[in-house]
Design a protein around this motif. Structure first.
Motif, PDB file in Angstrom:
ATOM      1  N   ARG A  20       0.914  -1.157  -0.136  1.00 39.35           N
ATOM      2  CA  ARG A  20      -0.117   0.122  -0.106  1.00 39.35           C
ATOM      3  C   ARG A  20       0.893   1.259   0.092  1.00 39.35           C
ATOM      4  NH1 ARG A  20      -4.485   0.210   4.522  1.00 39.35           N
ATOM      5  NH2 ARG A  20      -2.440   0.637   5.900  1.00 39.35           N
ATOM      6  N   GLY A  21       2.119   1.266   0.894  1.00 40.86           N
ATOM      7  CA  GLY A  21       2.929   2.409   1.057  1.00 40.86           C
ATOM      8  C   GLY A  21       3.456   2.459  -0.508  1.00 40.86           C
ATOM      9  N   ILE A  22       3.867   1.479  -1.056  1.00 40.49           N
ATOM     10  CA  ILE A  22       4.364   1.629  -2.630  1.00 40.49           C
ATOM     11  C   ILE A  22       3.441   2.193  -3.692  1.00 40.49           C
ATOM     12  CG2 ILE A  22       5.372   0.406  -4.516  1.00 40.49           C
ATOM     13  CD1 ILE A  22       6.469  -1.770  -2.689  1.00 40.49           C
ATOM     14  N   ALA A  23       2.512   1.592  -3.364  1.00 36.31           N
ATOM     15  CA  ALA A  23       1.251   2.067  -4.416  1.00 36.31           C
ATOM     16  C   ALA A  23       0.910   3.748  -4.180  1.00 36.31           C
ATOM     17  CB  ALA A  23      -0.154   1.479  -4.295  1.00 36.31           C
ATOM     18  N   LYS A  24       0.818   3.892  -3.144  1.00 37.89           N
ATOM     19  CA  LYS A  24       0.644   5.504  -2.719  1.00 37.89           C
ATOM     20  C   LYS A  24       1.838   6.503  -3.142  1.00 37.89           C
ATOM     21  CE  LYS A  24      -0.618   8.287   1.165  1.00 37.89           C
ATOM     22  NZ  LYS A  24       0.543   9.231   1.663  1.00 37.89           N
ATOM     23  N   LEU A  25       3.034   6.205  -2.823  1.00 34.48           N
ATOM     24  CA  LEU A  25       3.788   7.159  -3.392  1.00 34.48           C
ATOM     25  C   LEU A  25       3.990   7.051  -4.845  1.00 34.48           C
ATOM     26  CD1 LEU A  25       6.657   8.676  -2.028  1.00 34.48           C
ATOM     27  CD2 LEU A  25       7.828   6.760  -3.020  1.00 34.48           C
ATOM     28  N   LEU A  87       6.249  -3.616 -12.842  1.00 40.35           N
ATOM     29  CA  LEU A  87       5.763  -4.887 -11.893  1.00 40.35           C
ATOM     30  C   LEU A  87       6.356  -4.766 -10.469  1.00 40.35           C
ATOM     31  CD1 LEU A  87       3.983  -7.134 -10.997  1.00 40.35           C
ATOM     32  CD2 LEU A  87       5.782  -8.535 -12.150  1.00 40.35           C
ATOM     33  N   VAL A  88       5.771  -4.562  -9.539  1.00 36.98           N
ATOM     34  CA  VAL A  88       6.186  -4.882  -8.275  1.00 36.98           C
ATOM     35  C   VAL A  88       5.801  -5.846  -7.434  1.00 36.98           C
ATOM     36  CG1 VAL A  88       6.531  -3.889  -5.960  1.00 36.98           C
ATOM     37  CG2 VAL A  88       6.458  -2.222  -7.837  1.00 36.98           C
ATOM     38  N   PRO A 223       7.069   1.629   5.644  1.00 39.99           N
ATOM     39  CA  PRO A 223       6.536   1.203   4.056  1.00 39.99           C
ATOM     40  C   PRO A 223       7.233   2.354   3.378  1.00 39.99           C
ATOM     41  CG  PRO A 223       4.740   0.594   5.410  1.00 39.99           C
ATOM     42  CD  PRO A 223       5.658   1.454   6.628  1.00 39.99           C
ATOM     43  N   THR A 224       7.028   3.502   3.520  1.00 38.00           N
ATOM     44  CA  THR A 224       7.532   4.645   2.597  1.00 38.00           C
ATOM     45  C   THR A 224       8.974   4.276   2.542  1.00 38.00           C
ATOM     46  OG1 THR A 224       5.767   6.082   3.695  1.00 38.00           O
ATOM     47  CG2 THR A 224       7.563   6.899   2.300  1.00 38.00           C
ATOM     48  N   ASP A 225       9.718   4.050   3.316  1.00 44.84           N
ATOM     49  CA  ASP A 225      11.369   3.749   3.019  1.00 44.84           C
ATOM     50  C   ASP A 225      11.521   2.842   2.109  1.00 44.84           C
ATOM     51  OD1 ASP A 225      12.154   5.515   5.256  1.00 44.84           O
ATOM     52  OD2 ASP A 225      12.015   3.962   6.756  1.00 44.84           O
ATOM     53  N   ILE A 226      10.826   1.603   1.790  1.00 43.54           N
ATOM     54  CA  ILE A 226      10.658   0.792   1.057  1.00 43.54           C
ATOM     55  C   ILE A 226      10.193   1.359  -0.425  1.00 43.54           C
ATOM     56  CG2 ILE A 226      10.115  -1.740   0.138  1.00 43.54           C
ATOM     57  CD1 ILE A 226      11.587  -1.263   3.162  1.00 43.54           C
ATOM     58  N   ALA A 227       9.503   2.130  -0.252  1.00 38.55           N
ATOM     59  CA  ALA A 227       8.700   2.631  -1.526  1.00 38.55           C
ATOM     60  C   ALA A 227       9.756   3.340  -2.182  1.00 38.55           C
ATOM     61  CB  ALA A 227       7.283   3.376  -1.419  1.00 38.55           C
TER      62      ALA A 227
END
Ligand SMILES: NC(=O)c1ccc[n+]([C@@H]2O[C@H](COP(=O)([O-])OP(=O)(O)OC[C@H]3O[C@@H](n4cnc5c(N)ncnc54)[C@H](O)[C@@H]3O)[C@@H](O)[C@H]2O)c1
Length: 262
Positions: A20-25, A87-88, A223-227
């Motif tokens: 979800r964090g990746i999708a948002k960023l 693709l993630v 999650p934002t760090d990963i994003a």
């Protein structure tokens, strides 16, 4: 920011946590994001939150273990949104159990989601990229358990080690099409998954302090760090990076062992 304007990015398991964090960023950076996750309640909620914030997001119900479901997700993306650029592979589950109690069913559940899911989604996304001559990229969310691990994690560690090995092979196979493949290996990351694991332990507050202290930088990831690492690997800034694994773990995995003495 519009680094990814009109780019189509599929994030598996985007209904929660890191995905979800990746999708948002990525949506904040201009991408059209496909939320390819299993649970309708999570998927529709993330889609609704993102579109309400003015971002472009579409939920497509997807079970990464199921070949037909993955094919359906790729076909729907192509016909209703467009050709896939990134693709993630993020969807994953964890079963931590003593080896002698781990069942074949536990093995199949983890391997099917964490490893077979990466294979299936990558296969069909790569077919789409090659057919449309897209110089796309695939980013696999692995784990620091691919490097160093703990007792009772055999199946999960095997799945994540397999992802890193598959990343290198896919990078070599797909390089001739201009498709890059890399993996990110998060350490402890603050998701509900991590919180559930922590609260099931004795003295979670003490354990949490100990965990943070093991990190060179003093804290676990968000999650934002990963994003942000996904954003770098999906961008042209990493145009010559492929077949590589990136630890995002605050220095946790660099530590040989923990001692109060030094
Ligand atoms: N949280 C951590 O500390 C941590 C550390 C290292 C690696 N990881 C990895 O990061 C990824 C995400 O972990 P998380 O903590 O955000 O997990 P999470 O449980 O918070 O979210 C996982 C998401 O994947 C979805 N999902 C599960 N099975 C699926 C399937 N078969 N098909 C499609 N979607 C499915 C879930 O519904 C959920 O939306 C996983 O691959 C995990 O192994 C997490």
């Amino acid at each position: 920011m519009s680094d990814f304007k009109n780019k189509i990015i599929i994030v598996t398991g985007a209904g929660n946590g890191i995905g979800r964090g990746i999708a948002k960023l990525m949506a904040e950076q201009g991408a059209k994001v496909i939320i390819a996750t299993k649970e309708d309640t999570e998927g529709y909620q993330v889609e609704q939150d993102m579109t309400a914030a003015g971002y472009c997001a579409k939920y497509i119900q997807t079970d990464v273990r199921d070949e037909q479901s993955v094919q359906h997700m790729l076909r729907t993306t192509e016909t209703e949104v467009g050709n896939v650029d990134v693709l993630v592979n993020n969807a994953g589950i964890t079963i931590f159990k003593p080896l002698i109690e781990t069942t074949l069913d536990d093995w199949n559940k983890v391997i099917d989601t964490d490893l077979k899911g990466v294979f299936l989604c990558s296969k069909y996304a790569a077919q789409n990229m090659i057919a449309h001559k897209t110089k796309g990229c695939i980013i696999n969310i692995s784990s620091n358990h691919a490097y160093r691990t703990l007792p009772d994690t055999e199946v999960y560690a095997a799945a994540k080690g397999g992802i890193n090995a598959m990343t290198r092979s896919m990078a070599i196979s797909l390089g001739k099409y201009g498709i890059r493949v890399n993996s990110i290996c998060p350490g402890f990351t603050d998701t509900h998954h991590y919180q559930n694991w922590l609260t099931a332990k004795e003295n979670p507050e003490v354990l949490e302090q100990e965990i943070h202290a093991l990190h060179a930088l003093g804290s676990i990831s968000t999650p934002t760090d990963i994003a942000h690492m996904v954003s770098f690997l999906a961008s042209d800034k990493s145009r010559n990076v492929t077949g590589a694994d990136f630890l995002v773990d605050g220095g946790l995995t660099s530590r040989l062992y923990y001692s109060q003495k030094f």
